[in-house]
Design a protein around this motif. Sequence first.
Motif, PDB file in Angstrom:
ATOM      1  N   ASN A 239      -0.277  62.606  44.161  1.00 13.45           N
ATOM      2  CA  ASN A 239      -0.907  61.297  44.320  1.00 13.45           C
ATOM      3  C   ASN A 239      -0.356  60.295  43.308  1.00 13.45           C
ATOM      4  O   ASN A 239      -0.036  59.149  43.664  1.00 13.45           O
ATOM      5  CB  ASN A 239      -2.420  61.434  44.142  1.00 13.45           C
ATOM      6  CG  ASN A 239      -3.137  60.117  44.343  1.00 13.45           C
ATOM      7  OD1 ASN A 239      -3.050  59.495  45.398  1.00 13.45           O
ATOM      8  ND2 ASN A 239      -3.862  59.681  43.313  1.00 13.45           N
ATOM      9  N   VAL A 240      -0.226  60.710  42.055  1.00 14.20           N
ATOM     10  CA  VAL A 240       0.336  59.822  41.033  1.00 14.20           C
ATOM     11  C   VAL A 240       1.774  59.450  41.394  1.00 14.20           C
ATOM     12  O   VAL A 240       2.195  58.303  41.238  1.00 14.20           O
ATOM     13  CB  VAL A 240       0.274  60.478  39.647  1.00 14.20           C
ATOM     14  CG1 VAL A 240       1.051  59.655  38.614  1.00 14.20           C
ATOM     15  CG2 VAL A 240      -1.178  60.648  39.202  1.00 14.20           C
ATOM     16  N   ALA A 241       2.521  60.426  41.886  1.00  9.93           N
ATOM     17  CA  ALA A 241       3.921  60.155  42.263  1.00  9.93           C
ATOM     18  C   ALA A 241       4.006  59.126  43.382  1.00  9.93           C
ATOM     19  O   ALA A 241       4.876  58.248  43.372  1.00  9.93           O
ATOM     20  CB  ALA A 241       4.606  61.445  42.683  1.00  9.93           C
ATOM     21  N   THR A 242       3.115  59.213  44.357  1.00 13.57           N
ATOM     22  CA  THR A 242       3.158  58.260  45.466  1.00 13.57           C
ATOM     23  C   THR A 242       2.794  56.852  45.008  1.00 13.57           C
ATOM     24  O   THR A 242       3.170  55.868  45.661  1.00 13.57           O
ATOM     25  CB  THR A 242       2.201  58.680  46.597  1.00 13.57           C
ATOM     26  OG1 THR A 242       0.855  58.737  46.097  1.00 13.57           O
ATOM     27  CG2 THR A 242       2.589  60.030  47.174  1.00 13.57           C
ATOM     28  N   ILE A 243       2.070  56.743  43.895  1.00 14.05           N
ATOM     29  CA  ILE A 243       1.695  55.428  43.363  1.00 14.05           C
ATOM     30  C   ILE A 243       2.799  54.841  42.498  1.00 14.05           C
ATOM     31  O   ILE A 243       3.100  53.642  42.577  1.00 14.05           O
ATOM     32  CB  ILE A 243       0.389  55.530  42.540  1.00 14.05           C
ATOM     33  CG1 ILE A 243      -0.785  55.923  43.435  1.00 14.05           C
ATOM     34  CG2 ILE A 243       0.082  54.202  41.830  1.00 14.05           C
ATOM     35  CD1 ILE A 243      -2.061  56.233  42.675  1.00 14.05           C
ATOM     36  N   HIS A 244       3.462  55.695  41.696  1.00 16.92           N
ATOM     37  CA  HIS A 244       4.353  55.171  40.666  1.00 16.92           C
ATOM     38  C   HIS A 244       5.844  55.449  40.877  1.00 16.92           C
ATOM     39  O   HIS A 244       6.672  54.699  40.366  1.00 16.92           O
ATOM     40  CB  HIS A 244       3.939  55.734  39.296  1.00 16.92           C
ATOM     41  CG  HIS A 244       2.608  55.229  38.824  1.00 16.92           C
ATOM     42  ND1 HIS A 244       2.452  53.999  38.233  1.00 16.92           N
ATOM     43  CD2 HIS A 244       1.367  55.790  38.880  1.00 16.92           C
ATOM     44  CE1 HIS A 244       1.174  53.812  37.932  1.00 16.92           C
ATOM     45  NE2 HIS A 244       0.491  54.880  38.319  1.00 16.92           N
ATOM     46  N   ASN A 245       6.180  56.506  41.576  1.00 10.29           N
ATOM     47  CA  ASN A 245       7.603  56.844  41.727  1.00 10.29           C
ATOM     48  C   ASN A 245       8.195  56.143  42.945  1.00 10.29           C
ATOM     49  O   ASN A 245       7.716  56.317  44.069  1.00 10.29           O
ATOM     50  CB  ASN A 245       7.784  58.356  41.883  1.00 10.29           C
ATOM     51  CG  ASN A 245       7.454  59.094  40.602  1.00 10.29           C
ATOM     52  OD1 ASN A 245       7.053  58.487  39.619  1.00 10.29           O
ATOM     53  ND2 ASN A 245       7.608  60.407  40.625  1.00 10.29           N
ATOM     54  N   GLN A 246       9.250  55.384  42.715  1.00  7.49           N
ATOM     55  CA  GLN A 246       9.896  54.704  43.835  1.00  7.49           C
ATOM     56  C   GLN A 246      10.646  55.678  44.726  1.00  7.49           C
ATOM     57  O   GLN A 246      10.860  55.430  45.909  1.00  7.49           O
ATOM     58  CB  GLN A 246      10.854  53.629  43.298  1.00  7.49           C
ATOM     59  CG  GLN A 246      10.129  52.494  42.584  1.00  7.49           C
ATOM     60  CD  GLN A 246      11.061  51.386  42.147  1.00  7.49           C
ATOM     61  OE1 GLN A 246      12.243  51.371  42.498  1.00  7.49           O
ATOM     62  NE2 GLN A 246      10.535  50.445  41.379  1.00  7.49           N
ATOM     63  N   THR A 247      11.057  56.786  44.149  1.00  8.16           N
ATOM     64  CA  THR A 247      11.671  57.856  44.933  1.00  8.16           C
ATOM     65  C   THR A 247      11.015  59.166  44.546  1.00  8.16           C
ATOM     66  O   THR A 247      10.792  59.430  43.365  1.00  8.16           O
ATOM     67  CB  THR A 247      13.182  57.951  44.659  1.00  8.16           C
ATOM     68  OG1 THR A 247      13.395  58.196  43.262  1.00  8.16           O
ATOM     69  CG2 THR A 247      13.881  56.665  45.067  1.00  8.16           C
ATOM     70  N   ILE A 248      10.692  59.974  45.528  1.00  7.27           N
ATOM     71  CA  ILE A 248      10.047  61.260  45.291  1.00  7.27           C
ATOM     72  C   ILE A 248      10.926  62.351  45.871  1.00  7.27           C
ATOM     73  O   ILE A 248      11.432  62.243  46.996  1.00  7.27           O
ATOM     74  CB  ILE A 248       8.658  61.325  45.954  1.00  7.27           C
ATOM     75  CG1 ILE A 248       7.784  60.167  45.470  1.00  7.27           C
ATOM     76  CG2 ILE A 248       7.969  62.649  45.665  1.00  7.27           C
ATOM     77  CD1 ILE A 248       6.459  60.076  46.174  1.00  7.27           C
ATOM     78  N   SER A 249      11.094  63.415  45.107  1.00  8.74           N
ATOM     79  CA  SER A 249      11.903  64.538  45.586  1.00  8.74           C
ATOM     80  C   SER A 249      11.342  65.079  46.889  1.00  8.74           C
ATOM     81  O   SER A 249      10.131  65.330  46.993  1.00  8.74           O
ATOM     82  CB  SER A 249      11.920  65.650  44.520  1.00  8.74           C
ATOM     83  OG  SER A 249      12.620  66.770  44.992  1.00  8.74           O
ATOM     84  N   ASP A 250      12.208  65.228  47.881  1.00  5.54           N
ATOM     85  CA  ASP A 250      11.800  65.752  49.188  1.00  5.54           C
ATOM     86  C   ASP A 250      10.658  64.939  49.789  1.00  5.54           C
ATOM     87  O   ASP A 250       9.687  65.484  50.295  1.00  5.54           O
ATOM     88  CB  ASP A 250      11.404  67.226  49.077  1.00  5.54           C
ATOM     89  CG  ASP A 250      12.588  68.119  48.796  1.00  5.54           C
ATOM     90  OD1 ASP A 250      13.338  68.418  49.731  1.00  5.54           O
ATOM     91  OD2 ASP A 250      12.778  68.499  47.621  1.00  5.54           O
ATOM     92  N   SER A 251      10.783  63.644  49.707  1.00  2.78           N
ATOM     93  CA  SER A 251       9.719  62.773  50.213  1.00  2.78           C
ATOM     94  C   SER A 251       9.507  62.941  51.715  1.00  2.78           C
ATOM     95  O   SER A 251       8.440  62.613  52.232  1.00  2.78           O
ATOM     96  CB  SER A 251      10.046  61.313  49.897  1.00  2.78           C
ATOM     97  OG  SER A 251      11.283  60.938  50.477  1.00  2.78           O
ATOM     98  N   GLN A 252      10.516  63.465  52.403  1.00 10.30           N
ATOM     99  CA  GLN A 252      10.362  63.649  53.847  1.00 10.30           C
ATOM    100  C   GLN A 252       9.282  64.682  54.169  1.00 10.30           C
ATOM    101  O   GLN A 252       8.751  64.697  55.283  1.00 10.30           O
ATOM    102  CB  GLN A 252      11.700  64.068  54.495  1.00 10.30           C
ATOM    103  CG  GLN A 252      12.203  65.444  54.099  1.00 10.30           C
ATOM    104  CD  GLN A 252      13.039  65.431  52.823  1.00 10.30           C
ATOM    105  OE1 GLN A 252      13.009  64.442  52.095  1.00 10.30           O
ATOM    106  NE2 GLN A 252      13.755  66.507  52.572  1.00 10.30           N
TER     107      GLN A 252
END
Length: 486
Positions: free
Chosen positions: A215-228
Amino acid sequence: MAFKTFLFSLATLPLVNSETVLGVYIFHRHGDRTPKALAPTNLTALGADEVFQSGTYYRSKYISSNASTPIHGLSNDIAVPSQLNVISPSDSVLQSSALAFLQGIYPPAGSNSVSILANKSEVVAPLDGYQYIPISTSSVTASSANSENSEWLQGGSGCGNAVVSSNNYLSSSEYLSLLSSTKSFYTDLLPVYNATFSASQATFKNAYTIFDLVNVATIHNQTISDSQLLTNETLFQLRTLADNHEWNLAYNSSDPIRAIAGATLAAQIVQQLNATLNKKGSTPVSIQFGAYASFMSFFGLAQLEKVSADFTGVVDYASSIAFELVTNATNVSTANYPSTNDVSVRFYMANGTAAVNAPKIYPLFGQTETTISWSTFTNEMNKFAIGDTTSWCAACGNTTGICATSASTSGADGGSTAAQTKSGNGVTLPVAGVIGALVTLVVILGVEGLVYALAGLKLVKKSTLAAAAAAGTGVTAAGAAAGAKA
């Protein structure tokens, strides 16, 4: 015709509000923060803004000179410390949130913060008159003067029966079923969080901390590992599973000791509102910051899940609940202060910052009325509130530490001050200190040996678990039904 016009003009005038707000108790969650799994956890700029905006909302509602429902006798622009009772555990995220919130409640005083000295020189206060509002804390460190009291005031670190209750959930058929049925779901997502969680840790047992990290990553990270891998459906299931996990650790209708956090919070609420009435409004505002676990266990004890299954979800960042003291008595003053027979209570809930999601009024205790008498409110709260050391020790089954001291003191005088739990107006003020809000959270620490994160998400109905299962996400319908009934 003129008479009709006159009547019409009267009808369009705003109604005179004869109701007076005497005081309020606000329990607030911290704002957006970094993930607990990646310590140290810190309040973010977004989080500070969330709680600041919430404070600004409550200022517009209760405090400012043009407030929509002003609190009787409360200073509008310059904070009077004696009028405010602000509490936060010794936690950097919660303390920082409280500071930001208070600046929304009472912003810098500006020109009112200039001092003219005897030599006629002027001194301007720092930060445009930043207002320094004291925040009370309670500590469980050995160096604390109230460390023994704080053990139960913080509440969960030593409550034996609460630990047993949580263990009961972790060995229940419902928990074991979800642990098994969601195994592949969490394993498939390992590429997203394998830098933090190992394969053995990627299970429903860590449902909240995994969700928190993502959840924090979806708020702050512009790119997330394996976002697919993180589709809307996947994010929804992560959130719903975390809701299910935390609700069942925070509350169980057949085993109320599990909700020790809500029980101690309930006592704190009654004690502070009671103090407002007894002191004739000299301290009309109480604000406490705490963890989401206390929200959940209180919701269960107050039967709010009967109002909506949404109350069984983890509250979002910067969420708040408010208990409002109101009266229809006229000419309210210190000399003419209303009796408790003329006082009522309302309960409000804002999921997320109040500036965006304005607090809504809800009925408590399974009732239909949203405005209830003070006597009804205290009677219902006192059915589950735990507001003194002796009661806490008895409920938790503890006999050592503070509980040994409490038992000895009680036996010596036939009824110690710690054993005082009720007066004509409800629960009396406890011995030194105030009830902290991280109770259930610490119980979870003792049970699982893992630091559960203080995080936020939107409230989600447990009934949606069944829909998720139908979509092939791995959650069983049986687990969904169990979660809805807990």
